[in-house]
Design an enzyme around this catalytic site. Sequence first.
Site, PDB file in Angstrom:
ATOM      1  N   HIS A  88      -6.204 -27.527 -32.068  1.00 28.92           N
ATOM      2  CA  HIS A  88      -5.765 -26.157 -32.350  1.00 28.92           C
ATOM      3  C   HIS A  88      -5.765 -25.889 -33.845  1.00 28.92           C
ATOM      4  CE1 HIS A  88      -2.730 -22.855 -32.755  1.00 28.92           C
ATOM      5  NE2 HIS A  88      -3.461 -22.366 -31.772  1.00 28.92           N
ATOM      6  N   HIS A 108      -8.599 -17.110 -33.913  1.00 23.12           N
ATOM      7  CA  HIS A 108      -7.584 -16.062 -33.903  1.00 23.12           C
ATOM      8  C   HIS A 108      -8.126 -14.808 -34.582  1.00 23.12           C
ATOM      9  CE1 HIS A 108      -4.908 -19.528 -33.166  1.00 23.12           C
ATOM     10  NE2 HIS A 108      -4.189 -18.645 -32.497  1.00 23.12           N
ATOM     11  N   HIS A 117      -8.551 -20.233 -25.939  1.00 19.07           N
ATOM     12  CA  HIS A 117      -7.283 -20.823 -25.530  1.00 19.07           C
ATOM     13  C   HIS A 117      -7.275 -21.162 -24.040  1.00 19.07           C
ATOM     14  CE1 HIS A 117      -5.836 -19.431 -29.474  1.00 19.07           C
ATOM     15  NE2 HIS A 117      -4.888 -20.351 -29.319  1.00 19.07           N
ATOM     16  N   HIS A 247       2.204 -12.431 -28.226  1.00 15.35           N
ATOM     17  CA  HIS A 247       1.793 -13.791 -28.596  1.00 15.35           C
ATOM     18  C   HIS A 247       2.347 -14.207 -29.950  1.00 15.35           C
ATOM     19  CE1 HIS A 247      -1.005 -16.397 -30.925  1.00 15.35           C
ATOM     20  NE2 HIS A 247      -0.778 -17.197 -29.902  1.00 15.35           N
ATOM     21  N   HIS A 251       5.668 -16.834 -31.027  1.00 14.71           N
ATOM     22  CA  HIS A 251       5.484 -17.955 -31.949  1.00 14.71           C
ATOM     23  C   HIS A 251       6.534 -17.892 -33.062  1.00 14.71           C
ATOM     24  CE1 HIS A 251       1.968 -20.505 -31.202  1.00 14.71           C
ATOM     25  NE2 HIS A 251       1.382 -19.465 -30.635  1.00 14.71           N
ATOM     26  N   PHE A 279       0.446 -21.845 -37.503  1.00 15.75           N
ATOM     27  CA  PHE A 279      -0.669 -22.256 -36.657  1.00 15.75           C
ATOM     28  C   PHE A 279      -1.026 -23.741 -36.761  1.00 15.75           C
ATOM     29  CE2 PHE A 279      -2.339 -17.692 -36.514  1.00 15.75           C
ATOM     30  CZ  PHE A 279      -1.895 -17.514 -35.205  1.00 15.75           C
ATOM     31  N   HIS A 292       1.241 -20.329 -24.083  1.00 12.98           N
ATOM     32  CA  HIS A 292      -0.127 -19.854 -23.930  1.00 12.98           C
ATOM     33  C   HIS A 292      -0.541 -19.730 -22.467  1.00 12.98           C
ATOM     34  CE1 HIS A 292      -2.089 -19.029 -27.749  1.00 12.98           C
ATOM     35  NE2 HIS A 292      -1.135 -19.792 -28.258  1.00 12.98           N
TER      36      HIS A 292
END
Length: 519
Positions: A88, A108, A117, A247, A251, A279, A292
């Site tokens: 990732h 992204h 993903h 999303h 996070h 990230f 996810h």
Amino acid sequence: MAPTYPDWTRRHKICDVPPYVTDSDCRPIYKGETPRKFEFPTGLPMRTRVAAHKASDFYVGKYVQAVELMKKLPDEDPRNFTEQAKIHAAYCHSAYYMGKTDKAFKVHGGWFFLPWHRWYLYFYERILAKLLGDDTFALPFWNWDFEGGMTIPLMYMDHSFKNDISPLYDENRNPEHANAFVDLGYGKIKKPISSLSRENLIWKNYMIMFMQVVVLGASTRTFHGEKITETSSKCTCGAGTLEYMPHNTVHNWTGTVPTGKKDCDCPSKTCYGEDMGIFYSAARDPIFFAHHANVDRVWTLWKTQLDGKDYDDPDLLDTKFYFYDENAKFVEVRAGDAFDPEKLRYKYEDSPSPWLIRPIPWLMKPIAAAAIERAAQCTLPTLDLQTNPTFSGPVKLTVPRDPPSSTIKELLVIEGIRAQRNIAVKFDVFVQLDDCLAATPYVDTMPPEYAGTFVELPRGDNIDDPECGCGQSSVHTVISEVLGNLGVGQEEESIKVTLIPKVDLQQPIRISAVRIEHE
């Protein structure tokens, strides 16, 4: 045009990471193998991903065992937990070039987000199943879009496992949110403008889901994000409505809180936030995969319940991604082959989705009345895109409008967004908002004037490094229904757009253009 791909044989400079992150933190094992083409599994049972908050003790025990086994794999095994997390990081932070271009490949901020993903979760899930020797095993999903699942699921909390910390627990989370209801609109580094009751927060979360998925994400472009190809500009970047919120906001809500200070002790990792909050280390927290999985589930609902249409552009469908499979074999997959979960042999447990139908806006009127009464001032500054296109507080601007026909979708487009990189930046977008309401709790309640949001996780400070692109983003939302509900007729030649930062900024946000497009 030839399909694009991340070239694992050419290492790009790692971009957008904090200064304490090393190159090895973002590069998974690659042994130089020639990838084999992925083949859809045959004989694999249909697997059901379950809602984490409803999972049985038996299931939780099996899942804990699988992650424990993954964490015990040898360092040189590409299937081990750390290497899986690095995958990732690599795809988020420009570890590889895009094909034979001089651009970095990133997943992204554009149309790669959802299919990449989905593949990532698929292989992670299959590795766990292989370690268990159980092909029926499937990941759980964090059901944050339903009242029953709006807290961190118990299986991910700090509880004992074989006289030790559970392998599903991660210490790099916001301790204030351990037992709290998730705020899908989370954006403040410190405290929110207003503190909503639990009942009101649940309603707000449903309204966020409705607006982001049903209304503003009502087109392929706005839901999936911008097209990114080998020929597009390095500045081409724009997440879809689902990626920005919930999303990104989940996070930021889950991870540690970044201070955003330039002079802080960066090796302590307090500057930027950690794990789910940034990230490069997000996938080090096992809850990442449940988060996810629910993003992926919402994608399926958008298609099956709302008749959403995926991109059918070969530039996306034929894009290649690379992963190590459950047998530690290097494989090549097509983005387009991820569009049908049934072919990958998994589905989701049924769970209520009350947000698919517009929530009753009973919350708005009393808050609006109180907000107007307490408003300190009623004239917002006007953002001048020609002379000073920056803002650190609420601003407004007038956007020209060519009245569309009733059959055409009207999109609001904000381009050239450049924001502070070492904090979780968020600003919300409103149309036809009364100036008196801009600095009041009313704007935190998903009012009818809401028309979109921009949300980013903390990143590194190399925004002006030419190798890392131009550090710009964009927002695209369908506002046809919003304008209709506000009584804006087709004859109106312009609309008022208000931009309201939801974080404490040390540097102003810059944008280059705001306009209306038709689709």
